[in-house]
Design an enzyme around this catalytic site. Sequence first.
Site, short mmCIF file in Angstrom:
data_model
loop_
_atom_site.label_atom_id
_atom_site.label_comp_id
_atom_site.label_asym_id
_atom_site.label_seq_id
_atom_site.Cartn_x
_atom_site.Cartn_y
_atom_site.Cartn_z
CD GLU A 371 42.12 22.66 -49.43
OE1 GLU A 371 42.39 21.45 -49.34
OE2 GLU A 371 42.55 23.38 -50.35
CB CYS A 405 41.37 16.55 -43.59
SG CYS A 405 42.67 17.78 -43.84
#
Length: 656
Positions: A371, A405
């Site tokens: 990720e 993010c």
Amino acid sequence: MMRYEPQAYQCCTAASVYYSARQLHGLNRLGDCYCPGVAGLPCFSASGAALDIDRLAHAMHPQDRADFGLLLDMAARLPSPLLSLLLRLFNQAETFRFAPLRLARLGTAGVVYSLYYGFAGPGGAQVRNGLGWDAAIRTVLPGEPPMNQLVRDAAPNLAPDADEVVAVFKRARNAHLDIAALSLKQRLAVLDNLCQVIVRRRAEIIARVTEETGKCASDALLGEIFAVIDNLEYLRRHACKVLADRKMPTPLAMLGKQSRVWYEPLGTILVIAPWNYPFYQAIVPISIAFAAGNAVVHKPSEFTPLRGLIESILAEAGFAPDWAQVVYGTGSVGATCLAQRPDKLFFTGSVATGKKVMAQAADLLVPVELELGGKDAMLVFADSNLERSVAGAMWGAFTNTGQSCTSIERCYVERPLYDRFLALLVSQTRKLTLGTSSDHDIGTMTTPTQIEIVRAHLADALAKGATQHTGQDWDGQSAAIPPIVLSNVTHEMCVMQEESFGPFLPVMPFDSEAEAITLANQTIYGLSACVWSGDKARAERVARQLKVGNVSINNHMITEGNHALPFGGAKQSGIGRFKGEEGLRGFCNVKAVMVDGNSAKIEANWYPFTTAKYEALDKMTVASRIRGLGGIIRFALAGLPLEQLANKLGKQGRQR
């Protein structure tokens, strides 16, 4: 034996990195039993010696530290008569010749006496003066940082060596066998306990997260507590169905057989977590991996380790010590952990670090889920609700000080709406407040490196012609960076191409749907995006053309907030999917199973091969491509003679 008086412990309010306030309360109760204060010396609680517990705790083995915490919990809860009885049992250990009692007595007394006679604070000085000698563990100099800061600063020096890491993984592999032996319902019951512990200790968790990350309390509540609880609730409701054995279709040629898919544990999962959501990025992957039946080794960021907190919460929820272990240290410790060949690596972090991790994992053939970073685009069409889209843009860009993010890092607005959107955005952004309390909007940056990136991106944008509308009073050094709105930006600027991970919102106009899609896709990243429009058909049409793993329509980050949806990125934003059905099954060995009867039948594709069998197989092959009822009939007419021939040839082979 001194009788417990509750009012005697009100002075012990300082926090510990490893132990909760209740556990410190229990330590004071135990301490007063061993050191009640005589001959002018203060009792243990009055000396303040409990405040020094972290200096001993950080040197303990993690399992010993957790076990001692359980003892302190018990000491805090027991009525005075029962606590006295427990300590009398400790003192009778030699008579009973019972090893656990002897160890408990030695460990408890050793900790209490070391703290009492070695405490460096004023109470410790009083003890030393009374005794006539100095037994201080360490003298605290004026102006030194608080205890928890000392422990965190010492984290690299406290990192485990290679042999300790090997031992951690050995324990994890053994623990996996115990976890896998539990039923899924038993594992989910433990996770339900975990949820209750988190709710009960949420204020403590928020305080620790806020202290180490600098985020405001509301960001910590929503992003670290509510989101974790939501994940645990999803697992409680859906894990049994997701991980249940599945019946699969069986082709006509295999009529009579059964097809299944089983979801079994992988073994040991290594989780390497980032610093921006330290509690969420610990508990969520641990809970998902555990639900699937795996043991976990968790390596938090050295910047926000939450040292001792995760272990304490897991232990209180009923996790055995080795079910989920925490290993502290820098990136080199993560590399040492990966070298132990876990059954899977789950990594969250930057693209640059992700590439290094993947290279090491590839050499070891360790499967990875990555990720990584994002450069999320917001596309706002002219028919969008102005006030809602502006409010969404601010939250999407500035939540967690932009250190997410999936933060909005690029905002494209259709030209007819652009001027009004920018004006309202600037005026509303100026109203946001900075701070970490519950009535502040935006906290501070977490790491010096990220402050430098924000400074560099701002300087580059201004040098290339961007206009800065807010945040002009930032000194370029402080971690308290006010939200910054930019216009007149281009794709030649770093702020429009590289991940900023800070409180930026650059705004750029577009003239057509096709241009908006092109601009949004002009990046190496592909994590998520959002499309805002009153035309649902257009919003979905645009969303389908964005090269990302997640899209929100007329909102942002809500795909990440729904734990039933898979989360992950395209392009350089990651590999694999986390959460949802795909994420839960991603921590499993997906096993395909075929079941046949214990009959005497010889399969048509088995030996021996003959010309007659080949011709029959050829007819069946052609018939298999004919659809409808006619195809089924032709397939049966070809298959039945073939089956008879195969069994005849098989019997002849057995007679030879």
